[in-house]
Design an enzyme around this catalytic site. Structure first.
Site, PDB file in Angstrom:
ATOM      1  N   ARG A 121       0.823  -1.301  -0.002  1.00  0.00           N
ATOM      2  CA  ARG A 121      -0.122  -0.033   0.162  1.00  0.00           C
ATOM      3  C   ARG A 121       0.884   1.345  -0.113  1.00  0.00           C
ATOM      4  O   ARG A 121       0.302   2.313   0.421  1.00  0.00           O
ATOM      5  CB  ARG A 121      -1.008  -0.047   1.160  1.00  0.00           C
ATOM      6  CG  ARG A 121      -1.924  -1.075   1.324  1.00  0.00           C
ATOM      7  CD  ARG A 121      -3.061  -0.862   2.030  1.00  0.00           C
ATOM      8  NE  ARG A 121      -3.818  -2.009   2.088  1.00  0.00           N
ATOM      9  CZ  ARG A 121      -3.911  -3.087   2.797  1.00  0.00           C
ATOM     10  NH1 ARG A 121      -2.972  -3.031   3.979  1.00  0.00           N
ATOM     11  NH2 ARG A 121      -4.793  -4.164   2.822  1.00  0.00           N
ATOM     12  N   LYS A 125       2.505  11.263 -11.093  1.00  0.00           N
ATOM     13  CA  LYS A 125       1.524  10.389 -11.853  1.00  0.00           C
ATOM     14  C   LYS A 125       2.318   9.116 -11.968  1.00  0.00           C
ATOM     15  O   LYS A 125       3.377   9.230 -12.934  1.00  0.00           O
ATOM     16  CB  LYS A 125       1.060  11.053 -12.936  1.00  0.00           C
ATOM     17  CG  LYS A 125      -0.120  12.204 -12.811  1.00  0.00           C
ATOM     18  CD  LYS A 125      -0.450  13.016 -14.135  1.00  0.00           C
ATOM     19  CE  LYS A 125      -1.486  12.240 -14.815  1.00  0.00           C
ATOM     20  NZ  LYS A 125      -1.911  13.339 -16.013  1.00  0.00           N
ATOM     21  N   GLU A 163       8.608  17.222 -25.043  1.00  0.00           N
ATOM     22  CA  GLU A 163       8.009  17.659 -23.833  1.00  0.00           C
ATOM     23  C   GLU A 163       8.501  18.812 -23.407  1.00  0.00           C
ATOM     24  O   GLU A 163       7.674  19.664 -22.768  1.00  0.00           O
ATOM     25  CB  GLU A 163       7.783  16.767 -22.685  1.00  0.00           C
ATOM     26  CG  GLU A 163       7.005  15.290 -23.069  1.00  0.00           C
ATOM     27  CD  GLU A 163       5.503  15.368 -22.531  1.00  0.00           C
ATOM     28  OE1 GLU A 163       5.313  16.469 -22.204  1.00  0.00           O
ATOM     29  OE2 GLU A 163       4.925  14.265 -22.567  1.00  0.00           O
ATOM     30  N   LYS A 202       6.399  22.703 -15.239  1.00  0.00           N
ATOM     31  CA  LYS A 202       5.482  21.499 -14.757  1.00  0.00           C
ATOM     32  C   LYS A 202       5.270  21.764 -13.192  1.00  0.00           C
ATOM     33  O   LYS A 202       4.101  21.395 -12.717  1.00  0.00           O
ATOM     34  CB  LYS A 202       6.143  20.118 -15.123  1.00  0.00           C
ATOM     35  CG  LYS A 202       5.455  18.918 -14.648  1.00  0.00           C
ATOM     36  CD  LYS A 202       5.185  17.815 -15.425  1.00  0.00           C
ATOM     37  CE  LYS A 202       4.066  16.777 -15.160  1.00  0.00           C
ATOM     38  NZ  LYS A 202       4.215  15.522 -15.715  1.00  0.00           N
ATOM     39  N   GLU A 240      -4.982  16.970 -10.597  1.00  0.00           N
ATOM     40  CA  GLU A 240      -5.677  17.064 -11.796  1.00  0.00           C
ATOM     41  C   GLU A 240      -6.889  17.198 -12.006  1.00  0.00           C
ATOM     42  O   GLU A 240      -7.751  16.578 -12.772  1.00  0.00           O
ATOM     43  CB  GLU A 240      -5.331  15.746 -12.685  1.00  0.00           C
ATOM     44  CG  GLU A 240      -5.057  15.928 -14.458  1.00  0.00           C
ATOM     45  CD  GLU A 240      -4.672  14.808 -15.121  1.00  0.00           C
ATOM     46  OE1 GLU A 240      -4.080  13.979 -14.503  1.00  0.00           O
ATOM     47  OE2 GLU A 240      -4.392  15.315 -16.430  1.00  0.00           O
ATOM     48  N   ARG A 259      -4.215  21.462 -14.488  1.00  0.00           N
ATOM     49  CA  ARG A 259      -3.084  20.618 -14.678  1.00  0.00           C
ATOM     50  C   ARG A 259      -3.505  19.710 -16.197  1.00  0.00           C
ATOM     51  O   ARG A 259      -2.470  19.336 -16.611  1.00  0.00           O
ATOM     52  CB  ARG A 259      -3.018  19.483 -13.705  1.00  0.00           C
ATOM     53  CG  ARG A 259      -1.783  18.423 -13.738  1.00  0.00           C
ATOM     54  CD  ARG A 259      -1.759  17.411 -12.655  1.00  0.00           C
ATOM     55  NE  ARG A 259      -0.748  16.534 -12.836  1.00  0.00           N
ATOM     56  CZ  ARG A 259      -0.198  15.789 -11.936  1.00  0.00           C
ATOM     57  NH1 ARG A 259      -0.323  16.277 -10.654  1.00  0.00           N
ATOM     58  NH2 ARG A 259       0.603  14.842 -12.104  1.00  0.00           N
ATOM     59  N   ASN A 291      -1.839  18.496 -20.709  1.00  0.00           N
ATOM     60  CA  ASN A 291      -2.169  17.310 -21.897  1.00  0.00           C
ATOM     61  C   ASN A 291      -2.051  17.893 -23.291  1.00  0.00           C
ATOM     62  O   ASN A 291      -2.845  17.170 -24.429  1.00  0.00           O
ATOM     63  CB  ASN A 291      -3.466  16.711 -21.704  1.00  0.00           C
ATOM     64  CG  ASN A 291      -3.261  15.895 -20.326  1.00  0.00           C
ATOM     65  OD1 ASN A 291      -2.218  15.038 -20.147  1.00  0.00           O
ATOM     66  ND2 ASN A 291      -4.222  15.751 -19.302  1.00  0.00           N
ATOM     67  N   HIS A 321      -1.779  15.641 -26.087  1.00  0.00           N
ATOM     68  CA  HIS A 321      -1.940  14.119 -25.599  1.00  0.00           C
ATOM     69  C   HIS A 321      -3.112  13.216 -25.963  1.00  0.00           C
ATOM     70  O   HIS A 321      -3.109  12.085 -26.072  1.00  0.00           O
ATOM     71  CB  HIS A 321      -1.616  14.024 -23.885  1.00  0.00           C
ATOM     72  CG  HIS A 321      -0.123  14.312 -23.842  1.00  0.00           C
ATOM     73  ND1 HIS A 321       0.483  15.486 -24.041  1.00  0.00           N
ATOM     74  CD2 HIS A 321       0.514  13.502 -22.990  1.00  0.00           C
ATOM     75  CE1 HIS A 321       1.748  15.381 -23.455  1.00  0.00           C
ATOM     76  NE2 HIS A 321       1.861  14.055 -22.951  1.00  0.00           N
ATOM     77  N   HIS A 344      -1.907   9.908 -27.298  1.00  0.00           N
ATOM     78  CA  HIS A 344      -2.207   8.684 -26.746  1.00  0.00           C
ATOM     79  C   HIS A 344      -2.844   7.659 -27.659  1.00  0.00           C
ATOM     80  O   HIS A 344      -2.511   6.725 -27.865  1.00  0.00           O
ATOM     81  CB  HIS A 344      -2.767   8.890 -25.652  1.00  0.00           C
ATOM     82  CG  HIS A 344      -2.080   9.348 -24.186  1.00  0.00           C
ATOM     83  ND1 HIS A 344      -2.713   9.845 -23.112  1.00  0.00           N
ATOM     84  CD2 HIS A 344      -0.749   9.371 -24.071  1.00  0.00           C
ATOM     85  CE1 HIS A 344      -1.878  10.278 -22.248  1.00  0.00           C
ATOM     86  NE2 HIS A 344      -0.555   9.927 -22.860  1.00  0.00           N
ATOM     87  N   HIS A 350       6.746   8.314 -27.700  1.00  0.00           N
ATOM     88  CA  HIS A 350       5.900   9.253 -26.848  1.00  0.00           C
ATOM     89  C   HIS A 350       5.817  10.805 -27.329  1.00  0.00           C
ATOM     90  O   HIS A 350       4.663  11.523 -27.906  1.00  0.00           O
ATOM     91  CB  HIS A 350       5.843   9.302 -25.591  1.00  0.00           C
ATOM     92  CG  HIS A 350       4.878  10.097 -24.626  1.00  0.00           C
ATOM     93  ND1 HIS A 350       3.492   9.880 -24.700  1.00  0.00           N
ATOM     94  CD2 HIS A 350       5.001  10.970 -24.043  1.00  0.00           C
ATOM     95  CE1 HIS A 350       2.965  10.870 -24.007  1.00  0.00           C
ATOM     96  NE2 HIS A 350       3.884  11.722 -23.549  1.00  0.00           N
TER      97      HIS A 350
END
Lengths: 367, 367
Positions: free
Chosen positions: A123, A144, A186, A228, A238, A242, A246, A249, A253, A266
C-alpha cells in the site's frame, strides 16, 4: 548542479539536476535519512542496466544499503500488469518491507512502472526517481504513475510523489538521437503551454539542445521541470489547470495505442498531437501563423508534425474515445491561444478532430 | 438506522447502518451529489449478485444513474491481479470516467478488490461500499484496499477512503452460519484490543448475535466500526497505533496463505491467531486466565482456537516471513495485556511462535 523544489505541502520534494549524480546516490539516500535496514529495489531496463545499474548499486552499497534489482525489457510494453506483477515478485522475494525504497533508474516507462510498484507495494513505500532520458524530465514531476491496460494507456495507476529525483544529465549522452528529439518534444510543450519566452529560447537553442550541450540541457530541463512543477503545485490531483499539460496528448495517446506502442515514441506522437491542436484552433478562428509557428518549432527538432497516411481515421477516433480525457461523453481538448498560452476546451466535436486528422494527412513534413 | 462518522479530515465519511438501505441506494447517491453523467460500476460476486444486485441497480437507475456490473466468483481467489484486470476491462468498456463511482457490493473480498480498482482506475475514482457480510464491518472502515500476490496476501494495494458506506443489515440474514461465526471474530477482536466492556457484551450476547437479532447486530456492528474508526482516525497510514488491529493477523494470514485461501475463512484463521497471541503472552509471563478467557470467548462463537495437526510448522513460519508485519527483519506481534488491552511487541522470536504453534496443536477444541 541545480536543485528545484517541487512544492506540494507535506509531499514536497527536491529535483537535483546535474552531472555525476548517480555515483553519489548513496550520499543522497543518507541525506534523506532513508532506512539502511530495509532492502532497496532498483527497477531498470535492459538498455539502461548495462550502462548505469552497477554504478548505482555500488554507490548505495558503499553507503551501507542492501539492493535488489529488477531489469525489465526496454519499451512501453513493460508498462503492463504482467511486468508489474513480476516486479512485485522480486520485491517480495527480496524481502522489501514498508520502509524500503523503490528506485526507478531509466526513462518514463521505468518511472511509471516502478512508481506504481512503489505506490502499491504494501500500500505504498518510498519512491526515488533517477531519470536517464530527456523525456523523463516531464514524468519525474507530478507523481503520476501508471501501467497500461491493453485497451488504453495509463489506465491503472496512482498519484505517488517521489522522495527525491536524482537527474544525472551525463546519462543523456548515451541516448539515441531519435530519443533525444522525442524527449525534447515535452520540453517544447512546456514552452508552448506556459511561457512564450521559453518557447523562443527552445527555438534559439535547438542545435545546442540536440547536441546535448551540458549547460544548455541543465538550463532547459530545469526550466521545463519548473514549469511543470508550477502547474502541478496548483493542481496536484488534476482537477483543473493541470489538464493543460495534456496539450497534444489526447490525439498523441491514441496514435501510440493504435501503433501498439511501437510505431511512435511518446514525444513523436504528442508532436503530431500538438500540430493537430494548433490546426483545430486555426479552424476555430485563430490566425494560421499559430499553426505555422508551432510546426516550425517542432520540425526544427526533427519531430513529426503530419499524420502518416496509412493510419486509419476510425481507429484513431476509436482509441481517443477510451482516453481518460473523454469526460462525461465530451471531448476535452487543450487548444493553443498563442505561443505560450493555451485553453481547456470541452466542446470539441468528433467532426473537428476528423477534419484535423484528414488535413494533417495532406500536409508535408518539414525537415 | 445509525450513522457513524469516520473522522479523517477531508477524507472523512459516514457509515450508515440499518435495514433496507440497499433499496435506497439511489437517494444516498443523490444526497452525496455523485455525478449522474458518469456510469457507475457495481462489483459483486456470484453469491451476492442473485440476491441483491438487481435491487441496487434498480435503485440507482430509478434515480437516474447508469450502471454497469461485474460479477466475480465468490471467494478469496478473486483478489488476484487477473480478476483485478478483468474488472478494469469492464470499467473501460463501460465508459467509466474520472467522476464515476465504483461500488463494492459484497463482503471483504469484493470490498478489497473493488476498492483497489477505485483507487487505481484512472489513478483514483470515488468508492462506495455496500457490505453484505459481518466481516465487512471491519474492512469497511479504514480505507485499506488490496489484492493478493501469489506469494503473500494483500501485498498490492492502496489507502483509498470510501465516499460512504451503506451497511444494510438485512443482507446479513442470508449469510451461511459458518460465515456469521467467522465474521463475528473481527467484532470480538475489536473488544479484545480496545474495550473490555464491549468484549463482555459480545460474550453476553453471543446467542443473540449468532441468531442475527437485528437490534443486537446494529449495536454490535456500530460499536465494532466505531472502535476501528477511533484507531484509524489516530493513524490513517498505519504508522503506529493502527497495528493493534492486527491482533491475530500475523499468524492468521500465514494460515490463510498456506491453506491456499480455501481451508480457513479469514475470521477462523485470525481466531486461531488470537489464541496463539494470548498463548505467547502467557508464555512471556501473563496469567494463564488471559489465554483461557480469550479461548472461551472465541469458542462461544464456534470459532476454532487450536492449530490443526496436519499443518506444517515450517510452512507456517515461512509464510509469516513474507507478511508485511515482518518489519526490518523483526517479527512484530500484537500481544494481549488483558482483555480489552494489547501491546505492540517487536521482539517476538521465531522460537516463541514455533512453541505456540506446537502447543496449540496439543490443545482440544472447545465447542
Amino acid at each position: 548542479m541545480r536543485t528545484l523544489q517541487v512544492d506540494l505541502g507535506e509531499r514536497s520534494y527536491p529535483i537535483y539536476i546535474g552531472g555525476g549524480l548517480l555515483a553519489k546516490a548513496g550520499s543522497y539516500f543518507e541525506d534523506h535519512q532513508l532506512s539502511k535496514k530495509s532492502p532497496v529495489l532498483i527497477v531498470t531496463d535492459d538498455h539502461v542496466a548495462p550502462l548505469y545499474l552497477k554504478q548505482v548499486e555500488e554507490s548505495l552499497e558503499n553507503s551501507g544499503y542492501r539492493t535488489v534489482s529488477k531489469v525489465v525489457k526496454a519499451g512501453e510494453k513493460s508498462k503492463s500488469l504482467g511486468v508489474f506483477e513480476a516486479v512485485m515478485t522480486t520485491a517480495i522475494e527480496g524481502g522489501l518491507d514498508r520502509r524500503s525504497v523503490v528506485v526507478a533508474l531509466g526513462g518514463g516507462v521505468v518511472g511509471d512502472l516502478a512508481g506504481f510498484v512503489a505506490a502499491s507495494y504494501m500500500r505504498g513505500v518510498t519512491f526515488v526517481q533517477m531519470p536517464t532520458t530527456i523525456l523523463a524530465h516531464d514524468s519525474s514531476v507530478g507523481g503520476k504513475v501508471a501501467v497500461n491496460h491493453h485497451l488504453a494507456k495509463n489506465m491503472i495507476g496512482a498519484f505517488h510523489q517521489p522522495e527525491m529525483v536524482l537527474y544525472d544529465v551525463e546519462t543523456l549522452q548515451s541516448l539515441p538521437e531519435r530519443e533525444v528529439r522525442a524527449g525534447l518534444a515535452e520540453m517544447v510543450k512546456h514552452g508552448l503551454i506556459w511561457d512564450a519566452e521559453f518557447a523562443d529560447w527552445c527555438r534559439d537553442h535547438t542545435s545546442k539542445l540536440l547536441a546535448l550541450d551540458a549547460d544548455t540541457l541543465v538550463y532547459g530541463l530545469t526550466k521545463g521541470c519548473s514549469i511543470k512543477a508550477q502547474v502541478v503545485s496548483d493542481d496536484e490531483r488534476e482537477l483543473g489547470l493541470r489538464a493543460i499539460l495534456n496539450l497534444g496528448h489526447t490525439l498523441g495517446h491514441a496514435l501510440e495505442a493504435i501503433g501498439g506502442y511501437g510505431e511512435f515514441l511518446h514525444g513523436e506522437a504528442i508532436s503530431i498531437g500538438m500540430a493537430a491542436a494548433a490546426l483545430i484552433a486555426v479552424n476555430r478562428g485563430a490566425d494560421r501563423s499559430l499553426y505555422e509557428e508551432t510546426v516550425a518549432l517542432l520540425s526544427g527538432f526533427g519531430l513529426p508534425t503530419v499524420m502518416p497516411k496509412h493510419l486509419d481515421e476510425e481507429q484513431i477516433i476509436g482509441a481517443m474515445m477510451h482516453d481518460k480525457k473523454f469526460k462525461e461523453q465530451k471531448l476535452v481538448f487543450i487548444l493553443p491561444l498563442s505561443i505560450g498560452k493555451v485553453e481547456i476546451v470541452s466542446d470539441v466535436t468528433v467532426e473537428e478532430v476528423r477534419r484535423a486528422i484528414r488535413d494533417l494527412k495532406e500536409e508535408e513534413q518539414h525537415v
